[in-house]
Design an enzyme around this catalytic site. Structure first.
Site, short mmCIF file in Angstrom:
data_model
loop_
_atom_site.label_atom_id
_atom_site.label_comp_id
_atom_site.label_asym_id
_atom_site.label_seq_id
_atom_site.Cartn_x
_atom_site.Cartn_y
_atom_site.Cartn_z
N CYS A 66 0.83 -1.22 0.00
CA CYS A 66 0.00 0.00 0.00
C CYS A 66 0.85 1.25 0.00
CB CYS A 66 -0.92 0.01 1.21
SG CYS A 66 -0.03 0.05 2.77
N HIS A 334 -1.59 1.06 7.14
CA HIS A 334 -2.06 1.25 5.77
C HIS A 334 -1.65 2.61 5.24
CE1 HIS A 334 -4.12 0.25 2.21
NE2 HIS A 334 -5.20 0.96 2.40
N ASN A 355 -7.97 4.80 -2.26
CA ASN A 355 -7.40 3.57 -1.73
C ASN A 355 -6.81 2.74 -2.86
OD1 ASN A 355 -6.71 1.73 0.22
ND2 ASN A 355 -8.79 1.16 0.75
#
Length: 398
Positions: A66, A334, A355
């Site tokens: 991520c 994250h 995202n």
């Protein structure tokens, strides 16, 4: 950012923590799935205030990358801001190079540093400076027959190599261990092209970074907020996946959102590292906030209606933010990309967050995150220093 490596078709995360913490993934996936409401968009009516142009949402697959997806998305938006045609950059090129450097560090530290897919926002900037950049079409990282990242086997093999090196069975390291380690990575991700063509012109990764992407790595800074370090100074961010021991600037908790607001208003987007293990973070519903009442004290009815409409939030202070981090309630797991601001039907502002888990949620891969959530759960954020308010820049000396 790698604590949770979700299933490819569910949440496909690549969070800030290392794979050492992978046991948590199923619990988090289940908690996020259970936070779905029957019609999760019906209770929220969002209106854009600022929505900066950005590139399409991607899916990091079953990999803890991520940090690379979010920060490369950020760099793509930087290209747009600078008037350039954006390029879909290879996130796995950044990750591959970080894995090589992480392996070197692991051996130098006799194994006393984090391994796994995880990394930090600054890793992408550091790898850009050292290795350059490559378009995604020229380096997909899919060298082993899959259509989406799936790094479990590679991670197990490369970890085994490094652990064997650290045991030092020859009593003296050979010059071949790095070749063996890098070869294992390249067997899965592919060898990096020394040269490649892009729009009819030949480039190396370094010339492509300079001539096409065109950013200056020195223009980017990373910040956080902790009251156990002097404000407006730099300190080493104490999270597991800061394997390079980079330092960040320390600002006050309210300045987190002051800086992000100022940046967005001036056209700068923001790369964001955070905790998504909260019950009040719902990928499916596309909403994250900090409830006024702790989840453990909620009735079953309150729990099932957490995302039915906007709810009151807890006040965030420097003290409770620090306590949440110190008590492991805030975990660095994250990375995402803040691209705008929206208001709900009550006039409350949320950040529009991009995202990297595909487009499977109610907002096609985006989320609406309250400013209180960002104040409380941010572990670090990275932006062009031109987006920082002048007064804060003066205090920071940049």
């Amino acid at each position: 950012m790698n604590k949770l490596i979700f299933k490819p078709l569910v949440l496909a995360s690549g969070l800030l923590f290392s794979s050492t913490f992978g046991f948590a993934q199923d619990n988090l996936v289940n908690s996020l799935k259970n936070n779905q409401s029957a019609n999760s968009t019906s209770g929220f009516k969002f209106t854009d205030v600022i929505n900066l142009e950005n590139t399409p949402v991607k899916n990091q697959g079953s990999s803890g990358t991520c940090w690379s997806y979010s920060t490369n998305s950020f760099l793509e938006s930087e290209m747009i801001r600078m008037g350039k045609e954006p390029v879909a950059l290879s996130e796995i090129f950044s990750a591959r190079n970080a894995y090589v450097e992480k392996g070197k560090n692991y051996v130098r530290m006799h194994g006393a540093v984090t391994l796994g897919d995880g990394g930090a926002l600054h890793d992408v900037i550091n790898m850009f400076r050292q290795y350059g950049a490559v378009p995604q079409v020229n380096y997909t990282g899919l060298n082993y027959g899959t259509k989406i990242n799936k790094f479990g086997e590679m991670g197990a093999i490369t970890t085994g190599i490094l652990e064997a090196v650290v045991k030092n069975p020859n009593k003296s390291l050979t010059p071949n261990w790095l070749k063996a380690y890098t070869a294992a990575i390249d067997a899965y991700l592919g060898q990096v092209p020394e040269k490649f063509d892009y729009k009819g012109k030949s480039y190396t990764p370094q010339t492509f970074a300079k001539q096409v992407v065109g950013i200056n790595p020195d223009d980017y800074v990373e910040l956080s907020s902790f009251n156990d370090h002097p404000f407006y100074s730099k300190f080493t961010l104490l999270v597991q996946d800061n394997w390079s021991f980079d330092q960040v600037y320390n600002v006050k908790v309210n300045e987190i959102t002051d800086i992000i607001d100022n940046a967005l208003k001036k056209g700068y987007s923001v790369a964001w590292a955070t905790d998504v293990s909260e019950k009040s973070f719902s990928y499916k519903n596309g909403v994250a906030y900090i409830p006024a009442k702790p989840y453990e004290e909620m009735t079953e009815q309150e729990k099932t209606t957490m995302f039915s409409e906007p709810k009151p939030e807890m006040e965030i202070t420097q003290e409770n933010r620090q306590a949440a981090f110190d008590n492991y309630e805030t975990t660095d797991d994250h990375g995402m990309h803040i691209v705008g601001i929206a208001k709900d039907q009550n006039g409350k502002e949320y950040y529009i967050v991009k995202n990297s888990w595909g487009v499977t949620n109610d907002y096609k891969g985006y989320l609406y995150v309250t400013k209180n959530y960002v104040k409380y759960k941010t572990t670090a954020f990275l932006l062009n220093k031109g987006g920082i308010p002048a007064a804060v820049r003066k205090n920071l000396g940049i």
